[in-house]
Enzyme design. Structure first.
Site, PDB file in Angstrom:
ATOM      1  CB  CYS A 123      -0.956  -0.004   1.189  1.00 26.03           C
ATOM      2  SG  CYS A 123      -0.240   0.546   2.762  1.00 26.03           S
ATOM      3  CG  HIS A 170      -1.637  -0.574   6.596  1.00 22.58           C
ATOM      4  ND1 HIS A 170      -0.783  -1.293   5.783  1.00 22.58           N
ATOM      5  CD2 HIS A 170      -1.984  -1.405   7.621  1.00 22.58           C
ATOM      6  CE1 HIS A 170      -0.609  -2.498   6.298  1.00 22.58           C
ATOM      7  NE2 HIS A 170      -1.317  -2.594   7.409  1.00 22.58           N
TER       8      HIS A 170
END
Length: 381
Positions: free
Chosen positions: A310, A339
């Site tokens: 991410c 996240h």
């Protein structure tokens, strides 16, 4: 009337019995099983619509009760509906507001017509009926909306739950009569209740299936019951649901519950959990939850999760994010929220791949071992 949505079954996992499918909606196709980020007030907290698309969120949820209070469904409708109002061109779901009415207000009166309660912001007396809940959601304009149901407490007596299930069924019929389908652009789902009582769950399913909703939500779970009870109720419930329509488990967002719910035939999940714990400095990782605000991460220059791709993990360290959170900088909470949402969306992508390859039970065993669910303190995860 043209159907607003259509469920397409692609495969059943030979190892687990889980379903792989697609839901076709007016704003695009949803790959299932899927996790839906929650945007209570027409925004997923800390996230922009562009960031949600970047992490491949296929559908988001907004809340009828909160949007009714502010800014009001009339204003949203004037703006062109929720999709235009918040610049989201992918599928969207709104809940009926029932859960908030029953959870946010201590002073409420339930009768056959609906629920009278106090606005949790102003204290004003309000009334919400099945017809009103449908009207609000039609004005908001989501692709999928929910019938207004009674959300009983947990635990509840058998007698209370029996009466509640009967009322929810009668309200569901009224919701169907009130819903005009928004010219084939909106689907109304029924909500199954019944608590932990198998016969009442079956009765609720039979009542709602007889009304032929285009999809079915499973309510009244993840409200304090042990996960073993939730899984047992899911098994009892989904076996009676139509196989050609989507199944939505409401309010569930822990990694283990997403996998276990999928194995029991659920297609859709939603929860505020990833953004809520993110704002407390807690992150979901491939090795379990990490409380990044803890002192042990002060000089830890690794990403939140070394196995994650991410935006937060590609660019920032645990030490930096901890510094932001301890300093109460909003950017830190944005990174942890990003996240966590990415983690669950990516988890469900992996679950879909495991179903496709007939290995979901193997995936579950491996994930649970790595995540830490098999440890003695697993209840903390």
């Amino acid at each position: 009337m043209t159907e607003a949505i259509r469920y397409e079954h692609l495969k059943t996992c030979r190892q687990s019995g889980a379903r792989l499918g697609r839901i076709h909606t007016p704003h695009g196709v949803i790959d299932t099983p899927i996790f839906m980020p929650v945007g209570t007030l027409a925004t997923v907290k800390m996230m922009s619509p562009e960031e949600l698309k970047e992490m491949d969120a296929q559908i988001i949820l907004s809340n009828t009760y909160h949007l009714w209070l502010r800014p009001g469904e009339d204003l949203v409708e004037e703006a062109g509906g929720l999709h235009t109002f918040m610049n989201w061109d992918r599928p969207m779901l709104t809940d009926s507001g029932g859960f908030q009415v029953f959870s946010l207000s201590d002073l409420r009166d339930i009768d056959e017509e609906g629920v009278r309660f106090r606005n949790h912001i102003s204290g004003e007396r309000l009334f919400l009926s099945p017809e009103k809940a449908v009207h609000i959601q039609q004005s908001l304009g989501a692709d999928i909306i929910m019938a207004f149901d009674e959300c009983p407490p947990y635990p509840a007596s058998y007698a209370y739950m029996r009466d509640s299930v009967a009322r929810t069924s009668r309200w569901a019929e009224r919701c169907l009569k009130a819903h005009d389908g928004n010219n084939g652009q909106q689907a109304l789902f029924g909500i199954i209740q019944g608590g932990e009582y198998e016969d009442l769950r079956r009765e609720s399913v039979e009542d709602l299936v007889s009304l032929d909703f285009p999809g079915y939500a499973i309510g009244g779970l993840s409200v304090g019951e042990p996960k073993s009870v939730m899984n047992e109720v899911l098994e009892q419930t989904t076996q009676h649901l139509p196989t050609d329509k989507p199944r939505y488990l409401m309010g569930v967002g822990s990694a283990d519950a997403l996998i276990d719910g999928t194995i029991r035939g659920v297609d859709m999940f939603d929860c505020v959990l990833p953004t809520r714990i993110g704002r407390n400095g807690t992150c979901m990782t491939s090795e379990g939850r990490k409380v990044i605000r803890n002192a042990s991460f002060a000089r830890d220059f690794r990403p939140i999760d070394e196995a994650c791709g991410c935006y937060a993990c590609r660019n920032y360290s645990r030490a930096y994010i901890r510094h932001l959170i301890k300093s109460k900088e909003a950017f830190g909470f944005r990174l942890t929220s990003y996240h966590n949402l990415y983690f669950l969306i990516e988890l469900m992508r992996k679950v879909r791949q495991a179903i496709k390859e007939d290995r979901l039970l193997d995936f579950r065993a491996s994930f649970f071992e790595q995540y830490g669910f098999n440890r003695p303190d697993a209840k903390n995860f």
